[in-house]
Design an enzyme around this catalytic site. Structure first.
Site, PDB file in Angstrom:
ATOM      1  N   THR A  49       0.657  -1.170  -0.192  1.00 47.54           N
ATOM      2  CA  THR A  49       0.194   0.239  -0.211  1.00 47.54           C
ATOM      3  C   THR A  49       0.527   1.452   0.002  1.00 47.54           C
ATOM      4  O   THR A  49       2.256   1.260  -0.005  1.00 47.54           O
ATOM      5  CB  THR A  49      -1.062   0.113   1.281  1.00 47.54           C
ATOM      6  OG1 THR A  49      -0.129  -0.300   2.208  1.00 47.54           O
ATOM      7  CG2 THR A  49      -1.947  -0.985   0.577  1.00 47.54           C
ATOM      8  N   PRO A  50       0.479   2.073  -0.370  1.00 49.54           N
ATOM      9  CA  PRO A  50       1.341   3.337  -1.022  1.00 49.54           C
ATOM     10  C   PRO A  50       1.251   4.502   0.138  1.00 49.54           C
ATOM     11  O   PRO A  50       0.496   4.510   1.513  1.00 49.54           O
ATOM     12  CB  PRO A  50       0.512   3.829  -1.654  1.00 49.54           C
ATOM     13  CG  PRO A  50      -0.994   3.835  -1.987  1.00 49.54           C
ATOM     14  CD  PRO A  50      -1.155   2.794  -0.962  1.00 49.54           C
ATOM     15  N   GLY A  64       4.858   2.583  -6.570  1.00 50.64           N
ATOM     16  CA  GLY A  64       5.977   3.342  -7.594  1.00 50.64           C
ATOM     17  C   GLY A  64       6.203   2.023  -8.441  1.00 50.64           C
ATOM     18  O   GLY A  64       6.583   1.281  -7.605  1.00 50.64           O
ATOM     19  N   CYS A  77      -3.029   9.638  -7.856  1.00 48.37           N
ATOM     20  CA  CYS A  77      -2.602   9.589  -8.913  1.00 48.37           C
ATOM     21  C   CYS A  77      -2.927   9.492 -10.565  1.00 48.37           C
ATOM     22  O   CYS A  77      -2.834   9.871 -11.352  1.00 48.37           O
ATOM     23  CB  CYS A  77      -2.256   7.954  -9.690  1.00 48.37           C
ATOM     24  SG  CYS A  77      -2.900   6.511  -8.923  1.00 48.37           S
ATOM     25  N   LEU A 133      -6.221   0.849  -9.896  1.00 50.61           N
ATOM     26  CA  LEU A 133      -6.867   0.928 -11.317  1.00 50.61           C
ATOM     27  C   LEU A 133      -5.299   0.616 -12.076  1.00 50.61           C
ATOM     28  O   LEU A 133      -4.294   1.261 -12.215  1.00 50.61           O
ATOM     29  CB  LEU A 133      -6.571   2.195 -11.462  1.00 50.61           C
ATOM     30  CG  LEU A 133      -7.471   3.695 -10.609  1.00 50.61           C
ATOM     31  CD1 LEU A 133      -7.399   5.154 -10.156  1.00 50.61           C
ATOM     32  CD2 LEU A 133      -8.900   3.132 -10.293  1.00 50.61           C
TER      33      LEU A 133
END
Lengths: 97, 478
Positions: B112-113, B196, B247, B418
């Site tokens: 997870t970001p 990333g 994003c 996505l």
């Protein structure tokens, strides 16, 4: 619930119904006491088990560790329960048919 | 409750996950759905607390907008998935003789970001629970606390409905080696990688099936037939959302000269500031890391006024967005790249073909497969634009940040992962949802191909029989 069939050479713990976390918490002590006291081979009979929780899997591992794999096996599993043991990578505990 | 992060051993984590998978496999649809409902409600109820925690820990974005991300990740995702059949027989086609059965995949590693930490965690957990897959959360190293808190909240709720123990695990600070060991573990079924490019590449090369994402460099084309005040308003709604950290947010606006004056006036009126040449240079210095060739973390998720301050330029205090007029796209124009902040590259072109050509350049400049956006009331322009874009999502008359994630401004699946398709080296262009986390098996009943059954198959052995001849014979008297 769990019932016991004991002879000189073996102890069979017959489990039935839904073997969920609550059941395992309530039964674990008693089951392990019987396991440790057993003189011969010990089997967990799961023929009548509907559902197997993580706690039951741990109980099987505990029993196998306590007795050694030569003296312990899980027997008479239906296909759904066999699948659970297979996914969990614990099919070595199942007795060969 | 002790978490896996207190005792991280890859094999032990995976063994717990495997046991959870085994127990999970027994659950029926009703039990599964009770677990999902409990988890969603707990996550939704904690949406504000988690949003504030995320903002505080990461120092990115705005907590109010992170609340909305958490709402998407819980309420809207739940709405999307609650009625899906994900257990046992999920469809039966008696005519074709095909019955579909849903099976879980097995343990999933969710990376997870930092940009959407708590929302992505909750989103992935809900999908995993719905599909009876145990999940291991590997949070971004700068968002560990808030990510793990989100995981803990949902896990406890799941347990309250008798979910399998260890159906959700979460990790602490993980090294690259530990992450690699997890990713390539033989018992792992899937990696869901949101992060990333380097991380997604690691996931795909680990040997474990992976669903990753790609970088976005979203062009928004304000076509001459657009409702310009509306278009500008929507772009601002999108680009300022969570200070530009999504994003899918617009990275460059392209408009036609015939409406450019109106577009610019509208941007100014609604709080955008147009940088001059010198100011563009100064903003570039702080916003772009020339050595690495990527955006600088110093500006990610920061307010436009803060970025201006960092760059040493004066802007009105009410400035919401920095507009950077550009001529071309590419490495010599750093602001034509993805920068997750309220900075928008701006282009003026002569006509539709030139606009679309420029959008293709932007799309291919670090955003292949992600998202493209158009404001237009010309159906042909919309179709022609869409066909030329290499993007999984083409949003029409919609703010891109909120539009791409689905469920708010359109009927795309609600998702925080996505897919960018082959262009982005992903396996799908979909908004990833529960259906991507299932193995579908099919019972195929006997339904003999009638034409083949009554056809003289010895004719296949006759080299003189060509396709045209065959078709005439094969479909004769049909």
């Amino acid at each position: 619930m769990v019932q016991y069939e004991e002879t000189e050479e073996s102890l069979v713990a017959v489990f039935s119904g839904r073997l969920d976390t609550v059941f395992c918490q309530e039964s674990e002590l008693q089951v392990m006491e019987r396991v440790r006291a057993a003189r011969g081979r010990v089997e967990f009979d799961l023929a009548k088990a509907d559902y197997v929780a993580s706690a039951l899997l741990r109980l099987c591992l505990q029993a196998a560790k306590s007795l050694g794999k030569d003296r312990f096996a899980v027997v008479r599993v239906n296909p759904f329960v066999k699948k659970v043991f297979k996914i969990a990578g614990m099919d070595s505990l199942l007795a060969e048919d | 409750m002790e978490s896996a992060s207190d005792r991280f051993n890859v094999d032990e984590v995976m063994q717990r996950a495997i046991q959870a998978a085994a127990v999970f496999s027994q659950l029926d649809q009703e039990h599964t759905d009770r677990i999902v409902c409990a988890a969603y409600r707990a996550g939704f109820n904690a949406r504000v607390q988690l949003a504030k925690m995320a903002c505080e820990e990461t120092q990115l974005g705005k907590w109010q907008d992170k609340v909305m991300k958490n709402v998407l990740a819980t309420q809207l995702v739940y709405e999307d998935i609650k009625d899906l059949r994900t257990v046992g027989v999920i469809s039966e086609d008696r005519e074709r003789g095909i019955v579909e059965i849903a099976q879980p995949l097995g343990p999933i590693l969710a990376v997870t970001p930092i940009t959407n930490p708590t929302s992505t965690v909750m989103f992935k957990i809900l999908l995993a629970l719905k599909t009876r897959n145990p999940i291991i959360i590997r949070p971004h190293n700068k968002a560990i606390r808030c990510s793990n808190e989100a995981a803990r909240i949902l896990y406890e709720a799941a347990l309250s409905e008798d979910a399998p123990e260890d159906c959700v695990q979460w990790l602490g600070n993980t090294t690259r080696e530990e992450t690699h060991a997890l990713m390539s573990h033989k018992k792992l079924a899937l990696i869901l990688a949101t992060g990333g490019t380097g991380l997604v590449k690691s996931a795909y090369s680990s040997g474990t099936p992976a669903i990753g994402v790609g970088a976005g460099n979203v062009p928004v084309y304000i076509e001459r037939s657009a409702d310009i005040p509306f278009a500008v308003e929507q772009i601002l709604v999108s680009k300022t959302f969570d200070n530009g950290t999504v994003c899918a947010s617009e990275q460059a606006a392209v408009t036609e000269r015939i409406v450019a004056d109106q577009v610019e006036a509208e941007f100014r009126r609604q709080g955008a500031y147009f940088l001059n040449k010198e100011e563009i240079q100064k903003v570039t210095e702080v916003a772009f890391d020339r050595e690495q060739g990527v955006m600088s973390m110093a500006v990610v998720g920061q307010l436009a006024t803060h970025i201006a301050h960092l760059a040493g330029i004066e802007v009105p205090p009410e400035t919401l967005l920095l507009m950077a007029p550009q001529k071309k796209v590419g490495r010599d124009y750093p602001l034509s790249s993805e920068i997750l902040a309220p900075i928008l590259a701006y282009y003026v072109v002569e006509d539709f073909p030139e606009a679309v050509n420029l959008c293709i350049d932007l799309n291919y400049h670090g955003g292949i497969g992600h998202t493209a956006s158009i404001f237009s009331n010309n159906e042909k322009a919309i179709r022609d634009f869409a066909i030329t874009m290499n993007a999984g999502r083409i949003l029409v008359n919609t703010p891109s940040s909120q539009g791409a994630v689905g469920a708010i401004y359109n009927t795309l699946d609600a998702s925080l992962t996505l897919g960018c398709g082959s262009g982005g080296k992903n396996i799908t262009t979909d908004n990833v949802s529960a259906r991507h986390l299932l193995n579908i098996q099919r019972i195929a009943r006997r339904r003999v191909n009638a034409e083949l059954a009554q056809f003289d198959k010895s004719l296949y052995l006759d080299e003189g029989v060509d396709a045209a001849m065959l078709e005439t014979l094969y479909y004769r008297n049909r």
